[in-house]
Design an enzyme around this catalytic site. Structure first.
Site, PDB file in Angstrom:
ATOM      1  N   GLY A  11      41.468   2.826 -39.723  1.00 38.54           N
ATOM      2  CA  GLY A  11      40.835   1.740 -40.208  1.00 38.54           C
ATOM      3  C   GLY A  11      42.074   1.678 -41.436  1.00 38.54           C
ATOM      4  CG  HIS A  12      44.838   3.096 -43.664  1.00 37.56           C
ATOM      5  ND1 HIS A  12      45.252   4.012 -42.150  1.00 37.56           N
ATOM      6  CD2 HIS A  12      46.097   3.415 -43.968  1.00 37.56           C
ATOM      7  CE1 HIS A  12      46.598   3.582 -42.490  1.00 37.56           C
ATOM      8  NE2 HIS A  12      47.353   3.064 -43.480  1.00 37.56           N
ATOM      9  NE  ARG A  13      49.430  -0.102 -42.209  1.00 34.84           N
ATOM     10  CZ  ARG A  13      50.492  -0.385 -40.612  1.00 34.84           C
ATOM     11  NH1 ARG A  13      50.437  -0.974 -39.200  1.00 34.84           N
ATOM     12  NH2 ARG A  13      51.662  -0.199 -41.654  1.00 34.84           N
ATOM     13  CG  LEU A  15      37.632  -7.419 -45.291  1.00 26.25           C
ATOM     14  CD1 LEU A  15      38.645  -8.214 -45.913  1.00 26.25           C
ATOM     15  CD2 LEU A  15      37.004  -8.305 -44.501  1.00 26.25           C
ATOM     16  CB  VAL A  16      35.989  -2.129 -43.821  1.00 29.78           C
ATOM     17  CG1 VAL A  16      35.276  -1.908 -43.960  1.00 29.78           C
ATOM     18  CG2 VAL A  16      35.645  -3.715 -43.164  1.00 29.78           C
ATOM     19  CB  SER A 108      28.877  -6.036 -37.326  1.00 32.00           C
ATOM     20  OG  SER A 108      28.618  -7.061 -37.232  1.00 32.00           O
ATOM     21  CB  CYS A 110      26.693  -9.354 -34.915  1.00 36.11           C
ATOM     22  SG  CYS A 110      27.620  -8.503 -35.207  1.00 36.11           S
ATOM     23  CE1 TYR A 137      33.045  -5.606 -33.728  1.00 37.96           C
ATOM     24  CE2 TYR A 137      31.330  -6.613 -34.513  1.00 37.96           C
ATOM     25  CZ  TYR A 137      32.549  -5.697 -34.575  1.00 37.96           C
ATOM     26  OH  TYR A 137      32.584  -5.268 -36.235  1.00 37.96           O
ATOM     27  CG  LEU A 167      32.278  -6.753 -45.384  1.00 33.95           C
ATOM     28  CD1 LEU A 167      32.492  -6.708 -44.482  1.00 33.95           C
ATOM     29  CD2 LEU A 167      31.171  -6.865 -46.637  1.00 33.95           C
ATOM     30  CG  HIS A 180      34.284 -14.747 -40.047  1.00 39.86           C
ATOM     31  ND1 HIS A 180      34.956 -13.211 -39.920  1.00 39.86           N
ATOM     32  CD2 HIS A 180      33.287 -14.412 -39.367  1.00 39.86           C
ATOM     33  CE1 HIS A 180      34.169 -12.649 -39.073  1.00 39.86           C
ATOM     34  NE2 HIS A 180      33.677 -13.553 -38.661  1.00 39.86           N
ATOM     35  NE  ARG A 210      26.529 -17.968 -41.467  1.00 38.28           N
ATOM     36  CZ  ARG A 210      25.268 -18.871 -40.625  1.00 38.28           C
ATOM     37  NH1 ARG A 210      24.447 -19.105 -40.840  1.00 38.28           N
ATOM     38  NH2 ARG A 210      25.341 -18.606 -39.022  1.00 38.28           N
ATOM     39  CG  ASP A 270      25.433 -26.441 -38.481  1.00 33.97           C
ATOM     40  OD1 ASP A 270      26.323 -26.001 -39.297  1.00 33.97           O
ATOM     41  OD2 ASP A 270      23.979 -27.146 -38.142  1.00 33.97           O
TER      42      ASP A 270
HETATM   43  P1  GDP Z   1      28.915 -16.698 -38.583  1.00 37.15           P
HETATM   44  O1  GDP Z   1      28.352 -16.362 -39.814  1.00 37.15           O
HETATM   45  O2  GDP Z   1      28.999 -15.574 -37.681  1.00 37.15           O
HETATM   46  O3  GDP Z   1      28.354 -18.175 -38.386  1.00 37.15           O
HETATM   47  O4  GDP Z   1      30.174 -17.057 -38.982  1.00 37.15           O
HETATM   48  P2  GDP Z   1      31.364 -18.517 -39.372  1.00 37.15           P
HETATM   49  O5  GDP Z   1      31.858 -17.961 -41.363  1.00 37.15           O
HETATM   50  O6  GDP Z   1      32.501 -18.647 -38.766  1.00 37.15           O
HETATM   51  O7  GDP Z   1      30.513 -19.467 -40.024  1.00 37.15           O
HETATM   52  C1  GDP Z   1      29.659 -19.566 -40.775  1.00 37.15           C
HETATM   53  C2  GDP Z   1      29.190 -20.977 -40.308  1.00 37.15           C
HETATM   54  O8  GDP Z   1      30.298 -22.161 -41.608  1.00 37.15           O
HETATM   55  C3  GDP Z   1      29.059 -22.023 -39.269  1.00 37.15           C
HETATM   56  O9  GDP Z   1      28.222 -22.710 -40.014  1.00 37.15           O
HETATM   57  C4  GDP Z   1      30.564 -22.498 -39.687  1.00 37.15           C
HETATM   58  O10 GDP Z   1      29.954 -23.416 -39.174  1.00 37.15           O
HETATM   59  C5  GDP Z   1      30.390 -22.537 -41.044  1.00 37.15           C
HETATM   60  N1  GDP Z   1      32.024 -23.288 -41.275  1.00 37.15           N
HETATM   61  C6  GDP Z   1      32.622 -24.397 -41.968  1.00 37.15           C
HETATM   62  N2  GDP Z   1      33.487 -24.465 -41.949  1.00 37.15           N
HETATM   63  C7  GDP Z   1      33.976 -23.381 -41.096  1.00 37.15           C
HETATM   64  C8  GDP Z   1      35.269 -22.413 -40.954  1.00 37.15           C
HETATM   65  O11 GDP Z   1      36.629 -23.325 -41.616  1.00 37.15           O
HETATM   66  N3  GDP Z   1      35.524 -21.942 -40.179  1.00 37.15           N
HETATM   67  C9  GDP Z   1      34.493 -21.426 -39.925  1.00 37.15           C
HETATM   68  N4  GDP Z   1      34.438 -19.822 -39.553  1.00 37.15           N
HETATM   69  N5  GDP Z   1      33.498 -21.626 -40.409  1.00 37.15           N
HETATM   70  C10 GDP Z   1      32.949 -22.665 -40.630  1.00 37.15           C
END
Ligand code: GDP
Length: 309
Positions: A11-13, A15-16, A108, A110, A137, A167, A180, A210, A270
């Protein structure tokens, strides 16, 4: 790890994998075995076995996986469970059969129960129900950990397992809908700046918390564990601190130089209120991350500017 030992970065291409490759190169490792998806289909047992028979990798970084955000997980659950299980079984099985000295598997955060106490300790694994949106996953990743545990117990296989937090960094996916939060915000603030838009919309209420780790820190942790860790227990890797999405949006706003307002769209989900790993096991081993979040966001924004085409 000897500087000339054959090392396979699966998986060298990604992100990780690309970050692990940068770290190995910068530390002078010269015998790096790399195969693109077109050259080696990791879901094919015959192809993977043939590759290990010919190349005999001594060290294996298993960073190949089918990954994606909430929407991708939701649309392709069959591929998420099938491809990840197949890749893991093929690579771990071949590493065992062809006597690799050591394999590092990337899981992960998750894999932990949706309602695990915070910060999340390694022993909370399999103590509760998973977050349903990425369950296929997560189940595949848990099967990966358990595959390594079984090979270790039955054959003395030296496989170790690292659980990274969220990440970010160069090479991330900046798609507005499927990525993300951090790359999505970098892109959204950048585009709002170019358009001189009066406001930027952030999903949710801004109150979820987060934890974010730069992928170069994760790569450093991976090399550290490959060199110094041989135990069966899984190891969390994070920075040990979390921020609210509102704070994160403020940091991205500053980094991009956007001058308008933030608007929170609470009709968007959220997700989990908080996701923070307990990193005391990694700290006790003597490793901690180096890249502060503000600095990491700044350099990732630079990478985005240079590579967005
Ligand atoms: P999670 O950590 O698995 O929930 O993954 P995410 O990175 O997709 O989301 C993290 C938090 O960021 C959640 O509360 C989302 O509602 C919030 N968030 C705010 N703006 C964004 C956006 O533009 N994209 C994503 N993916 N999440 C967002």
């Amino acid at each position: 790890m000897n500087q000339t030992a054959p090392i396979f970065v699966a998986g060298h291409r990604g992100l990780v994998g690309s970050a692990i490759l940068r770290a190995l190169r910068s530390e002078g490792f010269t015998n790096l075995l790399l195969r693109t998806r077109e050259e080696l289909d990791l879901t094919s047992q015959a192809a993977v076995d043939d590759f290990f028979r010919r190349e005999r990798p001594q060290y294996v970084f298993l960073a190949a996986a089918r990954v994606g955000g909430i929407l991708a997980n939701n649309n392709y659950p069959a591929e998420f469970i099938h491809d990840n299980l197949a890749i893991q079984l093929n690579v771990i099985g071949a590493a065992h059969r062809h006597q690799a000295a050591k394999l590092l598997f990337l899981g992960s955060s998750c894999i932990y129960p949706k309602f695990a106490p915070q910060p999340i300790r390694e022993e909370y694994l399999l103590t509760g129900l998973l977050e349903p949106t990425n369950e296929p996953y997560a189940i595949a990743k848990i099967a990966g950990l358990k595959t390594i545990e079984a090979y270790r117990r039955q054959y003395g296989f030296n496989g170790i397992c690292l659980m990274p937090t969220n990440l970010y960094g160069p090479g991330d996916n900046f798609d507005l809908n499927h990525s993300h939060v951090l790359p999505a915000l970098i892109r959204r603030f950048h585009e709002a700046k170019l358009a001189a838009a009066p406001s930027v919309t952030v999903w949710g209420t801004g109150s979820p918390r987060r934890e974010f780790l730069h992928v170069d820190d994760l790569a450093a942790a991976s090399l550290f564990l490959m060199r110094n860790y041989d135990s069966p227990e899984i190891v969390n890797v994070g920075c040990g601190q979390d921020v609210t999405i509102r704070e994160l949006a403020g940091m991205v706003k500053t980094a991009t130089g956007y001058l308008g307002e933030l608007v929170f769209d609470s009709s968007k989900p959220d997700g989990t209120p908080r996701k923070l790993l307990d990193v005391s096991r990694m700290a006790a081993l003597g490793w901690s991350p180096r890249i502060p979040l503000t600095e990491g966001i700044r350099s990732t924004y630079e990478w985005f500017l240079a590579n967005r085409a």
